[in-house]
Each structure stands twice: as C-alpha cells, then as structure tokens.
Design an enzyme around this catalytic site. Sequence first.
Site, PDB file in Angstrom:
ATOM      1  CB  SER A   1      -4.137  -6.870   4.473  1.00  0.00           C
ATOM      2  OG  SER A   1      -3.789  -5.595   4.000  1.00  0.00           O
TER       3      SER A   1
ATOM      4  CE  LYS B   1     -11.749  -7.264   0.991  1.00  0.00           C
ATOM      5  NZ  LYS B   1     -10.485  -6.636   0.649  1.00  0.00           N
TER       6      LYS B   1
ATOM      7  NE  ARG C   1      -2.584  -7.406  -4.715  1.00  0.00           N
ATOM      8  CZ  ARG C   1      -3.342  -7.831  -3.732  1.00  0.00           C
ATOM      9  NH1 ARG C   1      -2.825  -7.999  -2.541  1.00  0.00           N
ATOM     10  NH2 ARG C   1      -4.607  -8.130  -3.917  1.00  0.00           N
TER      11      ARG C   1
ATOM     12  CG  HIS D   1      -1.883  -1.050   1.369  1.00  0.00           C
ATOM     13  ND1 HIS D   1      -1.991  -1.839   2.485  1.00  0.00           N
ATOM     14  CD2 HIS D   1      -2.849  -1.472   0.511  1.00  0.00           C
ATOM     15  CE1 HIS D   1      -2.974  -2.715   2.328  1.00  0.00           C
ATOM     16  NE2 HIS D   1      -3.510  -2.518   1.129  1.00  0.00           N
TER      17      HIS D   1
HETATM   18  O1  PNS Z   1      -9.112  -2.769  -0.020  1.00  0.00           O
HETATM   19  P1  PNS Z   1     -10.430  -3.197  -0.624  1.00  0.00           P
HETATM   20  O2  PNS Z   1     -11.237  -3.967   0.408  1.00  0.00           O
HETATM   21  O3  PNS Z   1     -10.252  -3.959  -1.902  1.00  0.00           O
HETATM   22  O4  PNS Z   1     -11.248  -1.860  -0.961  1.00  0.00           O
HETATM   23  C1  PNS Z   1     -12.545  -1.903  -1.528  1.00  0.00           C
HETATM   24  C2  PNS Z   1     -13.200  -0.510  -1.567  1.00  0.00           C
HETATM   25  C3  PNS Z   1     -13.241   0.086  -0.184  1.00  0.00           C
HETATM   26  C4  PNS Z   1     -12.397   0.386  -2.472  1.00  0.00           C
HETATM   27  C5  PNS Z   1     -14.649  -0.696  -2.142  1.00  0.00           C
HETATM   28  O5  PNS Z   1     -15.291  -1.699  -1.434  1.00  0.00           O
HETATM   29  C6  PNS Z   1     -15.456   0.583  -2.091  1.00  0.00           C
HETATM   30  O6  PNS Z   1     -15.240   1.480  -2.868  1.00  0.00           O
HETATM   31  N1  PNS Z   1     -16.408   0.673  -1.123  1.00  0.00           N
HETATM   32  C7  PNS Z   1     -17.242   1.833  -0.928  1.00  0.00           C
HETATM   33  C8  PNS Z   1     -18.696   1.564  -1.338  1.00  0.00           C
HETATM   34  C9  PNS Z   1     -18.878   1.752  -2.824  1.00  0.00           C
HETATM   35  O7  PNS Z   1     -18.709   2.818  -3.363  1.00  0.00           O
HETATM   36  N2  PNS Z   1     -19.267   0.657  -3.491  1.00  0.00           N
HETATM   37  C10 PNS Z   1     -19.461   0.632  -4.914  1.00  0.00           C
HETATM   38  C11 PNS Z   1     -18.167   0.311  -5.634  1.00  0.00           C
HETATM   39  S1  PNS Z   1     -18.402   0.167  -7.364  1.00  0.00           S
END
Ligand code: PNS
Length: 168
Positions: free
Chosen positions: A135, A45, A97, A21
């Site tokens: 993570s 999650k 990645r 990150h």
């Molecule tokens: O580190 P992650 O868990 O892969 O991050 C995922 C994240 C937080 C970027 C994604 O779940 C997100 O954007 N959540 C906010 C809710 C949202 O906007 N959902 C629609 C996405 S198209």
Amino acid sequence: MSNQGRIVVYPGSFDPVTNGHLDIIHRARHIFDHVIVAVTQNSAKNSLFTVQERVDLLSAALKKEIRSRSVSVDTFSGLLVDYCRRRRAVAVARGLRALSDFEYEFQMALMNRHLAPKLETVFLMPDEKYTYLSSTLLKEIVRLGGDVGRFVPAALVPKIRQKLAGRG
Ligand code: PNS
C-alpha cells in the site's frame, strides 16, 4: 461451528486495498467458507484513509464476493484474538510476500498463538507479480503520477488519486 462454516479473519490496515490483498482474499476463499476482511481501527501506522474510507474501498473491490456471502468487510479494535473469538473464526490469514515479511509475521503469529492457542495463523503467498507490491508503494506511485493500473482495481484509482491530491 457457526452457520457460516469455517471462518477465517484476514486482518490488516488496508490503507488502501491493493490487488495483492485481493489475491490473498481469493486464495483464502478456496480454503475457508467465509472470509472476514477486518480493518484495524487501532493501527500504530499513520494512515492516509479513514477506517470508513478503507472499508468503502474494500467493499467496492469485493462487491461480487460480498453479494455471494463468501466475504464480508468489518472493522475491529482491541486484540485481534478477541475479535476472532467473537466472530468464531478458526484461523487468521496473512499474506507473505518475501523474507522481509517473515520476522514480523512470525512474531505476531506466535504471540497470537500464546494468547489464543486454538486459533491458527495461515500464511498465503500472493501471485509473484505482487511480491513487491505494498500500500505504501502504491500511494507513492499515485502521488508521483505513475501508472498503478496493474496494482489496484481500476474503479478505485480515481478515489485514491483524489485523496492523495487532498480532495478526498
Ligand atoms: O496490515 P498490517 O498493518 O500489517 O496489519 C497489522 C495487524 C492489524 C494485523 C496487527 O497490527 C494487529 O493484529 N492489530 C490488532 C492488535 C493486536 O492484536 N495486537 C497484538 C498482535 S500480536
């Protein structure tokens, strides 16, 4: 444009932050004037660290960058695109990645574009030494007593160990 220049939001779970990150954050700093590292409050999650603990770990790892005002750490709930609009961000940064990341990221980027056509998603590739780092794996290695010195800032290791031992 805001007085912080061109702002990018780097959203994620960061449960916890890894050197992968941090590598992405440094790459984003070279392209944008300000990087907001945004910890989601509504992750589906099952997180190990609370949102506040994740913010604290990120803030500890990014002390210098926060002091120089090129990075800030924040939390958000609700839709990412709404948060980006409120923060006047021009783009979302995500790390890619391997091919295995692509489908999920592609789907999310296109859905976000549908919701906010002017908000770009930029994908950044971490150094290849972090290609296999996540993570989830980091937590497993710490839990099983392995050496994670290359994968997370040294100062954070005791905090992660404590948490996984149930003492955090
Ligand atoms: O580190 P992650 O868990 O892969 O991050 C995922 C994240 C937080 C970027 C994604 O779940 C997100 O954007 N959540 C906010 C809710 C949202 O906007 N959902 C629609 C996405 S198209």
